[in-house]
Design a protein around this motif. Structure first.
Motif, PDB file in Angstrom:
ATOM      1  N   UNK A  76      -0.685   7.002 -12.167  1.00 47.69           N
ATOM      2  CA  UNK A  76      -0.159   5.687 -11.778  1.00 47.69           C
ATOM      3  C   UNK A  76      -0.922   4.561 -12.457  1.00 47.69           C
ATOM      4  N   UNK A  77      -2.261   4.669 -12.505  1.00 40.56           N
ATOM      5  CA  UNK A  77      -3.058   3.591 -13.100  1.00 40.56           C
ATOM      6  C   UNK A  77      -2.909   3.548 -14.624  1.00 40.56           C
ATOM      7  N   UNK A  78      -2.681   4.705 -15.241  1.00 41.62           N
ATOM      8  CA  UNK A  78      -2.424   4.715 -16.687  1.00 41.62           C
ATOM      9  C   UNK A  78      -1.129   3.961 -16.991  1.00 41.62           C
ATOM     10  N   UNK A  80      -3.117   0.730  -3.374  1.00 39.43           N
ATOM     11  CA  UNK A  80      -3.845   1.492  -4.395  1.00 39.43           C
ATOM     12  C   UNK A  80      -5.211   1.949  -3.902  1.00 39.43           C
ATOM     13  N   UNK A  81      -5.903   1.093  -3.151  1.00 40.13           N
ATOM     14  CA  UNK A  81      -7.264   1.402  -2.723  1.00 40.13           C
ATOM     15  C   UNK A  81      -7.338   2.362  -1.541  1.00 40.13           C
ATOM     16  N   UNK A  82      -6.304   2.393  -0.708  1.00 40.43           N
ATOM     17  CA  UNK A  82      -6.437   3.085   0.566  1.00 40.43           C
ATOM     18  C   UNK A  82      -5.427   4.208   0.815  1.00 40.43           C
ATOM     19  N   UNK A  83      -4.338   4.265   0.046  1.00 38.29           N
ATOM     20  CA  UNK A  83      -3.297   5.246   0.349  1.00 38.29           C
ATOM     21  C   UNK A  83      -3.819   6.670   0.246  1.00 38.29           C
ATOM     22  N   UNK A  84      -4.674   6.946  -0.736  1.00 46.69           N
ATOM     23  CA  UNK A  84      -5.184   8.305  -0.882  1.00 46.69           C
ATOM     24  C   UNK A  84      -6.067   8.713   0.290  1.00 46.69           C
ATOM     25  N   UNK A  85      -6.841   7.741   0.832  1.00 49.37           N
ATOM     26  CA  UNK A  85      -7.708   8.040   1.975  1.00 49.37           C
ATOM     27  C   UNK A  85      -6.868   8.418   3.194  1.00 49.37           C
ATOM     28  N   UNK A  86      -5.825   7.624   3.443  1.00 50.75           N
ATOM     29  CA  UNK A  86      -4.959   7.907   4.581  1.00 50.75           C
ATOM     30  C   UNK A  86      -4.239   9.249   4.415  1.00 50.75           C
ATOM     31  N   UNK A  87      -3.786   9.530   3.202  1.00 49.04           N
ATOM     32  CA  UNK A  87      -3.103  10.808   2.953  1.00 49.04           C
ATOM     33  C   UNK A  87      -4.065  11.974   3.163  1.00 49.04           C
ATOM     34  N   UNK A  88      -5.286  11.856   2.641  1.00 50.81           N
ATOM     35  CA  UNK A  88      -6.273  12.920   2.819  1.00 50.81           C
ATOM     36  C   UNK A  88      -6.605  13.121   4.294  1.00 50.81           C
ATOM     37  N   UNK A  89      -6.739  12.014   5.032  1.00 52.55           N
ATOM     38  CA  UNK A  89      -7.081  12.111   6.456  1.00 52.55           C
ATOM     39  C   UNK A  89      -5.949  12.747   7.251  1.00 52.55           C
ATOM     40  N   UNK A  90      -4.712  12.462   6.860  1.00 53.76           N
ATOM     41  CA  UNK A  90      -3.563  12.971   7.602  1.00 53.76           C
ATOM     42  C   UNK A  90      -3.224  14.420   7.248  1.00 53.76           C
ATOM     43  N   UNK A  91      -3.451  14.836   5.983  1.00 48.41           N
ATOM     44  CA  UNK A  91      -2.975  16.142   5.529  1.00 48.41           C
ATOM     45  C   UNK A  91      -4.076  17.171   5.274  1.00 48.41           C
ATOM     46  N   UNK A 122     -10.510   6.522 -12.916  1.00 42.72           N
ATOM     47  CA  UNK A 122      -9.235   6.039 -12.402  1.00 42.72           C
ATOM     48  C   UNK A 122      -9.385   4.653 -11.787  1.00 42.72           C
ATOM     49  N   UNK A 123     -10.450   4.466 -11.013  1.00 48.03           N
ATOM     50  CA  UNK A 123     -10.680   3.166 -10.381  1.00 48.03           C
ATOM     51  C   UNK A 123     -10.966   2.089 -11.423  1.00 48.03           C
ATOM     52  N   UNK A 124     -11.604   2.458 -12.525  1.00 53.59           N
ATOM     53  CA  UNK A 124     -11.864   1.487 -13.595  1.00 53.59           C
ATOM     54  C   UNK A 124     -10.553   0.961 -14.174  1.00 53.59           C
ATOM     55  N   UNK A 125      -9.585   1.854 -14.391  1.00 55.18           N
ATOM     56  CA  UNK A 125      -8.276   1.424 -14.875  1.00 55.18           C
ATOM     57  C   UNK A 125      -7.635   0.439 -13.894  1.00 55.18           C
ATOM     58  N   UNK A 126      -7.721   0.773 -12.608  1.00 56.67           N
ATOM     59  CA  UNK A 126      -7.165  -0.115 -11.595  1.00 56.67           C
ATOM     60  C   UNK A 126      -7.898  -1.451 -11.576  1.00 56.67           C
ATOM     61  N   UNK A 127      -9.230  -1.425 -11.715  1.00 56.22           N
ATOM     62  CA  UNK A 127     -10.016  -2.658 -11.685  1.00 56.22           C
ATOM     63  C   UNK A 127      -9.664  -3.574 -12.858  1.00 56.22           C
ATOM     64  N   UNK A 128      -9.390  -2.989 -14.030  1.00 55.63           N
ATOM     65  CA  UNK A 128      -8.961  -3.803 -15.177  1.00 55.63           C
ATOM     66  C   UNK A 128      -7.624  -4.461 -14.880  1.00 55.63           C
ATOM     67  N   UNK A 129      -6.679  -3.676 -14.357  1.00 60.03           N
ATOM     68  CA  UNK A 129      -5.382  -4.240 -14.005  1.00 60.03           C
ATOM     69  C   UNK A 129      -5.500  -5.319 -12.957  1.00 60.03           C
TER      70      UNK A 129
END
Length: 427
Positions: free
Chosen positions: A399-401, A239-250, A345-352
């Motif tokens: 996803x976090x919702x 959850x924390x890192x997949x978007x960074x890797x996707x942005x870096x790759x694409x 979005x991160x707040x929702x994840x942090x609650x979960x």
């Protein structure tokens, strides 16, 4: 006031005081780290900044090992200390440090040995930052065990100090080396050096306390619990890192650098919220071991996380874009809405994450599976839809919702079953 009530009151004051101290220290540490990133964003090109941020993302992707060691130490040491057998705790801590060192060396060899491969995949200008980062990995894992010991023993002062020392070392050395012209390599050297210094500080603060032992901590139970913890932590990593890797790759290097600046806000929200989970975890573990109720601790934690997230989101919406534009340059000035959306979005994840961590302190893993499922859903969504920054953030929000809805439904179901059981017991 009875003796149990007095003890509970003392623990409560210690919890609030220590938690506040830790939260302030983590806020200071995050401000310093954020300041370093702003400095890097100012003096490096967006492509270079993206490379520097990738090193941090690689490190965060290894937190499954570090946090697994920390949470295992926190749970079993808090339980043993609650029962009065600190010697058992010290034996476990030494064993975990050996595991941390071995795991760190293996991970470092893999990271450094395949540095050319990583550089090609993620379009970095050099493979050397991967090698430099690899040197710090064993220290990163060893200090995680020490932090788990301090967390278990409610040593929030030394624990808070460790975060500040790590930040000061990283900020001071990072600014110095980058100013001297060492660029991304210099920033990565500062990152590695901060782990070495922090390991020394944590090692001194978390040293052995007592020779008194009991029946010993069952290794099989520790291994089983580590497996439960891994479910939560793998979900965190994805959850924390997949978007960074996707942005870096694409994305283009420039767009990836701009997205990295937005992601910094999300990381700030998560790590501030993680300070709440850090305080709550050992307290709940102790209460669970003693057979005491702890639901009010969770309610307090959720309110604290909501407060942190709302403050960051409103601040980002109000000042985020202009502030980044002033500090980093005009290409960052229109990011207020993405910054606020990412913070929400991160707040929702942090609650979960807080709910899953709370249940994990009681050896219950269902909520962790929910979090892992939401993380996998996020990964699938961002791999399919990643045309631009707005779409990438929206997919994470979806996803976090789902995660919050799933956790809320489970909580209401458990409450309904519990109330029905009590009603039937009285009939």
């Amino acid at each position: 006031m009875t003796a149990p009530e007095l003890a509970s009151s003392r623990v409560g004051r210690r919890l609030v005081g220590g938690g506040s101290m830790l939260a302030i220290a983590m806020l200071v540490a995050n401000i310093g780290n954020y300041g370093l990133n702003l400095f890097l964003g100012r003096v490096l090109t967006p492509a270079e900044f993206s490379d520097a941020n990738l090193m941090v993302t690689f490190l965060f992707s290894l937190t499954s090992i570090a946090l697994c060691l920390q949470l295992v130490a926190a749970r079993f040491i808090s339980r043993s200390d609650e029962l009065g057998f600190e010697g058992d705790s010290d034996l476990l801590a030494r064993r975990l440090r050996r595991i941390a060192l071995g795991s760190g060396v293996v991970t470092a060899v893999v990271l450094a040995g395949a540095s050319s491969f990583w550089s090609t995949i993620f379009q970095t200008a050099s493979s050397w930052p991967f090698v430099i980062l690899a040197v710090g990995i064993p220290f990163w894992l060893v200090q995680a065990v020490g932090r788990g010991v301090m967390q278990a023993r409610l040593m929030f002062g030394p624990l808070a100090l460790s975060f500040v020392v790590e930040m000061v070392t990283r900020l001071g050395l990072g600014v110095l080396l980058v100013t001297m012209g060492f660029g991304v390599e210099g920033a990565t050297v500062a990152l590695t050096a901060s782990f070495v210094v922090t390991t020394v500080v944590v090692g001194i603060a978390s040293r052995s306390r007592s020779p008194r032992t009991g029946n010993g901590i069952d290794r099989a139970e520790v291994r089983a619990y580590a497996g439960l913890v891994s479910v939560l932590l793998i979900g965190q990593i994805i959850a924390n890192n997949s978007d960074i890797f996707v942005a870096k790759a694409y994305f283009t290097p420039t767009d990836a650098g701009i997205y990295a600046a937005v992601a910094l806000v999300g990381r700030a929200v998560f790590f501030l919220a993680w300070s709440v989970a850090t305080v709550i975890f050992p307290v709940v573990a102790r209460r669970h071991a003693a057979g005491r109720e702890s639901s009010e601790v969770l309610r307090f934690g959720i309110l604290a996380v909501i407060g942190i997230g709302a403050t960051c989101a409103v601040g980002a919406l109000w000042l985020g874009g202009p502030a980044l534009g002033f500090v980093l340059g005009p290409e960052y000035s229109d990011l207020s809405i993405p910054l606020a959306a990412y913070a929400g979005t991160t707040t929702l994840f942090a609650i979960g994450n807080l709910v899953a961590s709370y249940r994990l302190s009681q050896s219950l893993v269902t909520e962790s599976w929910y979090l892992l499922g939401a993380a996998v859903l996020q990964l699938v969504l961002v791999l399919i839809w990643h045309s631009d920054m707005t779409t990438l953030i929206a997919m994470q929000g979806i996803a976090m919702a789902f995660l919050i809805l799933a956790l809320g439904s489970r909580s209401m179901t458990r409450t309904w079953i519990s109330n029905r059981s009590r009603k039937e017991a009285f009939q």
